[in-house]
Design a protein around this motif. Structure first.
Motif, PDB file in Angstrom:
ATOM      1  N   HIS A 100     104.864  41.428  21.288  1.00  0.00           N
ATOM      2  CA  HIS A 100     105.893  42.643  21.612  1.00  0.00           C
ATOM      3  C   HIS A 100     106.799  42.686  20.417  1.00  0.00           C
ATOM      4  CE1 HIS A 100     107.836  45.724  24.036  1.00  0.00           C
ATOM      5  NE2 HIS A 100     106.480  46.101  24.127  1.00  0.00           N
ATOM      6  N   GLU A 101     106.160  42.638  19.214  1.00  0.00           N
ATOM      7  CA  GLU A 101     107.455  42.697  17.955  1.00  0.00           C
ATOM      8  C   GLU A 101     108.069  41.670  18.161  1.00  0.00           C
ATOM      9  OE1 GLU A 101     109.744  46.600  16.729  1.00  0.00           O
ATOM     10  OE2 GLU A 101     110.646  44.887  17.549  1.00  0.00           O
ATOM     11  N   GLN A 102     109.474  41.739  17.558  1.00  0.00           N
ATOM     12  CA  GLN A 102     110.652  40.694  17.349  1.00  0.00           C
ATOM     13  C   GLN A 102     111.446  40.729  18.742  1.00  0.00           C
ATOM     14  OE1 GLN A 102     109.663  38.733  15.145  1.00  0.00           O
ATOM     15  NE2 GLN A 102     108.205  40.391  14.226  1.00  0.00           N
ATOM     16  N   ASN A 103     110.936  40.481  20.020  1.00  0.00           N
ATOM     17  CA  ASN A 103     111.557  40.332  21.140  1.00  0.00           C
ATOM     18  C   ASN A 103     112.226  39.134  21.060  1.00  0.00           C
ATOM     19  OD1 ASN A 103     109.917  38.333  22.768  1.00  0.00           O
ATOM     20  ND2 ASN A 103     108.507  39.545  21.579  1.00  0.00           N
ATOM     21  N   ALA A 104     113.060  38.600  21.978  1.00  0.00           N
ATOM     22  CA  ALA A 104     113.999  37.728  22.066  1.00  0.00           C
ATOM     23  C   ALA A 104     113.351  36.260  21.888  1.00  0.00           C
ATOM     24  CB  ALA A 104     114.811  37.328  23.257  1.00  0.00           C
ATOM     25  N   SER A 105     112.175  36.226  22.962  1.00  0.00           N
ATOM     26  CA  SER A 105     111.467  34.703  22.721  1.00  0.00           C
ATOM     27  C   SER A 105     110.537  34.653  21.195  1.00  0.00           C
ATOM     28  CB  SER A 105     110.526  34.576  23.869  1.00  0.00           C
ATOM     29  OG  SER A 105     109.485  35.732  24.069  1.00  0.00           O
ATOM     30  N   THR A 106     110.306  35.957  20.959  1.00  0.00           N
ATOM     31  CA  THR A 106     109.294  35.850  19.689  1.00  0.00           C
ATOM     32  C   THR A 106     110.286  35.440  18.482  1.00  0.00           C
ATOM     33  OG1 THR A 106     107.664  37.210  20.247  1.00  0.00           O
ATOM     34  CG2 THR A 106     108.109  36.939  17.945  1.00  0.00           C
ATOM     35  N   ALA A 158     111.541  28.597  26.742  1.00  0.00           N
ATOM     36  CA  ALA A 158     112.801  28.521  27.392  1.00  0.00           C
ATOM     37  C   ALA A 158     113.485  29.922  27.459  1.00  0.00           C
ATOM     38  CB  ALA A 158     113.609  27.229  26.671  1.00  0.00           C
ATOM     39  N   CYS A 159     113.375  30.474  26.193  1.00  0.00           N
ATOM     40  CA  CYS A 159     113.995  31.672  25.975  1.00  0.00           C
ATOM     41  C   CYS A 159     113.467  32.850  27.014  1.00  0.00           C
ATOM     42  CB  CYS A 159     114.084  32.288  24.649  1.00  0.00           C
ATOM     43  SG  CYS A 159     114.609  34.046  24.295  1.00  0.00           S
ATOM     44  N   LEU A 160     112.206  32.930  27.068  1.00  0.00           N
ATOM     45  CA  LEU A 160     111.590  33.862  27.998  1.00  0.00           C
ATOM     46  C   LEU A 160     111.811  33.853  29.520  1.00  0.00           C
ATOM     47  CD1 LEU A 160     108.928  35.852  27.754  1.00  0.00           C
ATOM     48  CD2 LEU A 160     107.508  34.176  28.999  1.00  0.00           C
ATOM     49  N   TRP A 161     112.215  32.519  30.036  1.00  0.00           N
ATOM     50  CA  TRP A 161     112.661  32.299  31.251  1.00  0.00           C
ATOM     51  C   TRP A 161     113.846  33.271  31.632  1.00  0.00           C
ATOM     52  CZ3 TRP A 161     113.839  26.587  33.049  1.00  0.00           C
ATOM     53  CH2 TRP A 161     113.785  26.425  34.497  1.00  0.00           C
ATOM     54  N   GLY A 162     114.877  33.566  30.930  1.00  0.00           N
ATOM     55  CA  GLY A 162     115.735  34.453  31.124  1.00  0.00           C
ATOM     56  C   GLY A 162     115.654  35.651  31.906  1.00  0.00           C
ATOM     57  N   PRO A 163     116.384  35.965  33.176  1.00  0.00           N
ATOM     58  CA  PRO A 163     116.009  37.212  33.701  1.00  0.00           C
ATOM     59  C   PRO A 163     116.322  38.632  32.981  1.00  0.00           C
ATOM     60  CG  PRO A 163     118.243  36.391  34.556  1.00  0.00           C
ATOM     61  CD  PRO A 163     117.635  35.382  33.429  1.00  0.00           C
ATOM     62  N   ALA A 164     116.956  38.505  31.824  1.00  0.00           N
ATOM     63  CA  ALA A 164     116.996  39.803  31.127  1.00  0.00           C
ATOM     64  C   ALA A 164     115.689  39.963  30.196  1.00  0.00           C
ATOM     65  CB  ALA A 164     118.022  39.716  30.219  1.00  0.00           C
ATOM     66  N   THR A 212     106.137  33.993  43.458  1.00  0.00           N
ATOM     67  CA  THR A 212     107.272  34.526  42.675  1.00  0.00           C
ATOM     68  C   THR A 212     107.597  33.514  41.280  1.00  0.00           C
ATOM     69  OG1 THR A 212     108.219  35.702  44.289  1.00  0.00           O
ATOM     70  CG2 THR A 212     109.440  36.007  42.448  1.00  0.00           C
ATOM     71  N   SER A 213     107.904  32.276  41.778  1.00  0.00           N
ATOM     72  CA  SER A 213     108.243  31.386  40.736  1.00  0.00           C
ATOM     73  C   SER A 213     107.396  31.173  39.660  1.00  0.00           C
ATOM     74  CB  SER A 213     108.597  30.220  41.123  1.00  0.00           C
ATOM     75  OG  SER A 213     107.313  29.587  42.174  1.00  0.00           O
ATOM     76  N   MET A 214     105.921  31.772  39.863  1.00  0.00           N
ATOM     77  CA  MET A 214     105.117  31.576  38.583  1.00  0.00           C
ATOM     78  C   MET A 214     104.853  32.879  37.920  1.00  0.00           C
ATOM     79  SD  MET A 214     103.103  29.122  38.470  1.00  0.00           S
ATOM     80  CE  MET A 214     101.539  29.556  37.580  1.00  0.00           C
ATOM     81  N   PHE A 215     105.464  34.020  38.217  1.00  0.00           N
ATOM     82  CA  PHE A 215     105.368  35.111  37.432  1.00  0.00           C
ATOM     83  C   PHE A 215     105.757  34.985  35.680  1.00  0.00           C
ATOM     84  CE2 PHE A 215     106.296  38.050  41.442  1.00  0.00           C
ATOM     85  CZ  PHE A 215     105.355  37.655  42.074  1.00  0.00           C
ATOM     86  N   THR A 216     106.723  34.203  35.771  1.00  0.00           N
ATOM     87  CA  THR A 216     106.981  34.263  34.224  1.00  0.00           C
ATOM     88  C   THR A 216     106.009  33.170  33.371  1.00  0.00           C
ATOM     89  OG1 THR A 216     109.575  34.675  34.857  1.00  0.00           O
ATOM     90  CG2 THR A 216     109.235  33.895  32.663  1.00  0.00           C
ATOM     91  N   VAL A 217     105.637  32.110  34.117  1.00  0.00           N
ATOM     92  CA  VAL A 217     104.791  31.232  33.649  1.00  0.00           C
ATOM     93  C   VAL A 217     103.677  31.886  33.533  1.00  0.00           C
ATOM     94  CG1 VAL A 217     103.059  29.478  34.251  1.00  0.00           C
ATOM     95  CG2 VAL A 217     105.507  29.516  35.237  1.00  0.00           C
ATOM     96  N   LEU A 218     103.105  33.087  34.198  1.00  0.00           N
ATOM     97  CA  LEU A 218     101.973  33.737  33.589  1.00  0.00           C
ATOM     98  C   LEU A 218     102.364  34.444  32.425  1.00  0.00           C
ATOM     99  CD1 LEU A 218     100.634  35.113  37.006  1.00  0.00           C
ATOM    100  CD2 LEU A 218     100.046  33.198  35.829  1.00  0.00           C
ATOM    101  N   MET A 251     108.756  27.118  35.577  1.00  0.00           N
ATOM    102  CA  MET A 251     108.982  27.046  34.205  1.00  0.00           C
ATOM    103  C   MET A 251     109.613  26.006  33.400  1.00  0.00           C
ATOM    104  SD  MET A 251     108.082  30.014  32.822  1.00  0.00           S
ATOM    105  CE  MET A 251     109.297  30.562  31.403  1.00  0.00           C
ATOM    106  N   ALA A 252     110.529  25.218  34.274  1.00  0.00           N
ATOM    107  CA  ALA A 252     111.067  24.067  33.867  1.00  0.00           C
ATOM    108  C   ALA A 252     110.000  23.104  33.659  1.00  0.00           C
ATOM    109  CB  ALA A 252     111.944  23.517  34.903  1.00  0.00           C
ATOM    110  N   VAL A 253     108.826  22.933  34.079  1.00  0.00           N
ATOM    111  CA  VAL A 253     107.806  22.048  34.015  1.00  0.00           C
ATOM    112  C   VAL A 253     106.960  22.716  32.744  1.00  0.00           C
ATOM    113  CG1 VAL A 253     105.540  21.376  34.884  1.00  0.00           C
ATOM    114  CG2 VAL A 253     107.401  21.795  36.456  1.00  0.00           C
ATOM    115  N   MET A 254     106.911  24.012  32.518  1.00  0.00           N
ATOM    116  CA  MET A 254     106.182  24.441  31.356  1.00  0.00           C
ATOM    117  C   MET A 254     107.110  23.859  30.231  1.00  0.00           C
ATOM    118  SD  MET A 254     103.662  26.061  32.551  1.00  0.00           S
ATOM    119  CE  MET A 254     103.080  26.918  31.059  1.00  0.00           C
ATOM    120  N   VAL A 255     108.317  24.368  30.237  1.00  0.00           N
ATOM    121  CA  VAL A 255     109.129  23.798  29.038  1.00  0.00           C
ATOM    122  C   VAL A 255     109.080  22.349  28.590  1.00  0.00           C
ATOM    123  CG1 VAL A 255     111.529  23.593  28.080  1.00  0.00           C
ATOM    124  CG2 VAL A 255     110.935  25.520  29.322  1.00  0.00           C
TER     125      VAL A 255
END
Ligand code: SDX
Length: 440
Positions: free
Chosen positions: A240-246, A268-274, A388-394, A142-146
Motif C-alpha cells: 500500500h505505497e509508503q504507509n507507516a510500516s512500509t 512493530a509499527c503495523l501493530w498500532g491501532p491507527a 481478534t488478537s490474530m487479526f493484525t498478525v494476518l 504480535m509481540a511474539v511476531m516481533v
C-alpha cells in the motif's frame, strides 16, 4: 521574452520557485507516470539553509517507487499498474507476490517455479520453536511476531548480506514462505495446541489455514471457499505505497540493517491501532457498540473533539473516497459468513448500519471519512475462526511481500542513502550547567 507568470525552468524542465528572505530559489518539478508531480527540494538546505516542515509527511514524497499507486480521491489501488479488483478476482496471492517483487505477472513456468521455491522454504529452523516457550501463553501474538521474526537473522546468516542480489532474493523468498508458519505457530502457542508443520501439497492459503486449525489427532480438510477467501484477503493487504510500516521498513533498511530486522520493525509499527491494529480495534468497537440502537451515541462520540474515541476502520490518510479494498472485503465477508453458516451476525448488522449512518452524516462526509480495509476484515477473520488478537498478525503475513518489495527497490536504487530527517528546534538556547547545590 519571459512572461513573469510563466513557471521558472531548469535544465530538466519546469521548476518551482521559493521566495525566501527576498531571494528566489528554483527547484526542479519531477513528473510521475501518474499522480502528483513532486518538487525536488533535496538541495534546499544546501542553498537556503532552511528545512521544510511536514510532521506526519502529509505532503511529502519520501522516495520514488514503481510498485504501488493509490489515487485517494478516486479510490484507485494499482499493484504494478494492475487494479486490485482484477488481481483479487482473477489471481492468487503468490502471483501477486511475484508481481510486486519483479514488476510483471509471471508466465506459467515462472509461477510454477516461484510457487515451488516458496513452498519449499515454509519450514522454520527446528530450534526456533523453542523461542515460543519463552513467551507467556497470553502474550499478544504480535509481540511474539516481533520477537520471532527479529530472531530470524540469528538463524539465517546466509541471506543477510544485502549487497548480494542472490542473498536478497533468498531472504525475500524465506520471508514470504516462513511468515505463515511463524504466524500459525504464534496462534497455536496462544491456544495451547501443538504446532502443525507446513504441508507441501497445499497452496499458500490452504497451508496457512491447515497449520492454524488442524490438530495431530485427526485429518483436517481445508474448506476451499474459505481458503480462497483467505488468499484474497492476503492479496488485498499485500502492499500500500509508503504507509507507516512500509516507511519504517525503508528507514530501517536504509541503514543497511538485515531484511529480517527490517521486517520485524515493520511488524512493530503495523501493530498500532491507527494502522494495522485497526482491524482488531474495529471489531472490538463493533462489539462495544453491541446493537444498532447504540450507534448514534458512538457517532456523536466520534465527532466530539474532547472525546478521543474514533470510528475504527473509518478514515484514511490517502483515501478520501471509498477504500477499494473495503468493497472487496465486504463482498468476501458475506461469502465467508454464508459458507460458515452464520445467517445474521449482530456485528455485521452493526457494521452495515454504522456504515449507512456515517456515510450520510455531514461530519464524515465533510471530512471524507469512508470505511477502510479494516472495517470489514475483522468480521471476516472472526468468521474464519481467528481470535481478534490474530487479526493484525494476518495483516503482517500479507504485508510482508510489500515490505520486502519496497525494501528491495530501495536497496537496488543507486541513489539510495541513509534516511535522516531534520527538525524544527523550539527547545532551550545554550545555557551553562548549574551545580545541584545552587539550584533553587
Ligand atoms: C491502515 O496508510 C495506509 O495506507 C494504511 C493502510 C495500509 O494498507 O497500510 O491503509 C492500513 O492503517 C488503514 C487505516 C486504519 N486506521 C483506522 O481505521 C483508525 C481510525 N482512523 C483514524 O485514526 C484516521 O482516519 C487515520 C489514522 C487512518 C488517518 O488519520 P489522518 O490522515 O492523520 O487524518 P486526521 O487524523 O488528521 O483526521 C482528519 C480529521 C480529524 O478531524 P479535525 O482535526 O480535522 O477536526 O478527521 C477526523 C480527525 O479527528 N477523523 C476521524 C476519524 N479519522 C479521522 N474522526 C472520527 N473517526 C475517525 N475514524
Amino acid at each position: 521574452m519571459n512572461d513573469e507568470n510563466a513557471p521558472a525552468t531548469t535544465q530538466e524542465g519546469e521548476a518551482a520557485t521559493l521566495q525566501l528572505g527576498g531571494k528566489g530559489y528554483d527547484f526542479p518539478v519531477l513528473p510521475g507516470t501518474i499522480g502528483p508531480d513532486v518538487v525536488d527540494i533535496s538541495k534546499l538546505y544546501g542553498t537556503a539553509h532552511t528545512f521544510t516542515y511536514d510532521p506526519g509527511f502529509t505532503s511529502t514524497a519520501s522516495c520514488e517507487s514503481k510498485i504501488t499507486y493509490i489515487d485517494g480521491d478516486e479510490g484507485v489501488l494499482l499493484y504494478r499498474g494492475y487494479p486490485i479488483e482484477q488481481l483479487a478476482e482473477h489471481g492468487d496471492f503468490l502471483e501477486t507476490c511475484y508481481l510486486l517483487l519483479y514488476g510483471e505477472l509471471p508466465t506459467q513456468t515462472q509461477k510454477a517455479d516461484f510457487d515451488h521455491r516458496v513452498t519449499n522454504h515454509t519450514m522454520l529452523h527446528e530450534q526456533m520453536a523453542r523461542f515460543y516457550s519463552g513467551f507467556r501463553r497470553d502474550a499478544h501474538p504480535m509481540a511474539v511476531m516481533v520477537g520471532v521474526v527479529g530472531a530470524l537473522s540469528a538463524f539465517y546468516h546466509d541471506s543477510t548480506d544485502i549487497s548480494d542480489p542472490y542473498q536478497r532474493m533468498v531472504a525475500s523468498v524465506r520471508m514470504i514462505a516462513k511468515m505463515p508458519t511463524i504466524a500459525a505457530m504464534a496462534y497455536k502457542y496462544h491456544v495451547g495446541q501443538p504446532f502443525m508443520y507446513p504441508r507441501n501439497e497445499l497452496d499458500y492459503a490452504s497451508n496457512f489455514l491447515h497449520m492454524c486449525f488442524a490438530v495431530p489427532c485427526e485429518e483436517y480438510k481445508v474448506n476451499p471457499v474459505l481458503a480462497r477467501a483467505m488468499d484474497r484477503i492476503f492479496i488485498l493487504h499485500a502492499d500500500h505505497e509508503q504507509n507507516a510500516s512500509t516507511s519504517t521498513v525503508r528507514l530501517a533498511g536504509s541503514s543497511g540493517a538485515n531484511p529480517f530486522a527490517c521486517i520485524a520493525a515493520g511488524i512493530a509499527c503495523l501493530w498500532g491501532p491507527a494502522h494495522g491494529g485497526a482491524n482488531e480495534a474495529a471489531l472490538n468497537m463493533l462489539g462495544e457498540i453491541g446493537s444498532v440502537d447504540r450507534i448514534p451515541e458512538y457517532i456523536e462520540r466520534a465527532k466530539d473533539k474532547d472525546d478521543p474515541f474514533r470510528l475504527m476502520g473509518f478514515g484514511h490518510r490517502v483515501y478520501k473516497n471509498y477504500d477499494p479494498r473495503a468493497k472487496i472485503m465486504q463482498k468476501t465477508c458475506h461469502e465467508v459468513l454464508a459458507e460458515v453458516g452464520i445467517k445474521d451476525d449482530p456485528l455485521l448488522d452493526v457494521a452495515l448500519e454504522l456504515e449507512r449512518i456515517a456515510l450520510q452524516d455531514e461530519y464524515f462526509v465533510e471530512k471524507k471519512l469512508y470505511p477502510n480495509i479494516d472495517f470489514y476484515s475483522g468480521i471476516t477473520l472472526k468468521a474464519l475462526g481467528f481470535p481478534t488478537s490474530m487479526f493484525t498478525v494476518l495483516f503482517s503475513v500479507a504485508r510482508t511481500v510489500g515490505w520486502i518489495a519496497q525494501w528491495k527497490e530501495m536497496i537496488e536504487d543507486p541513489k539510495q542513502k541513509i534516511g535522516r530527517p531534520r527538525q524544527l528546534y523550539t527547545g532551550s538556547t545554550r545555557r551553562d550547567y548549574i551545580p545541584v547545590s545552587m539550584r533553587k
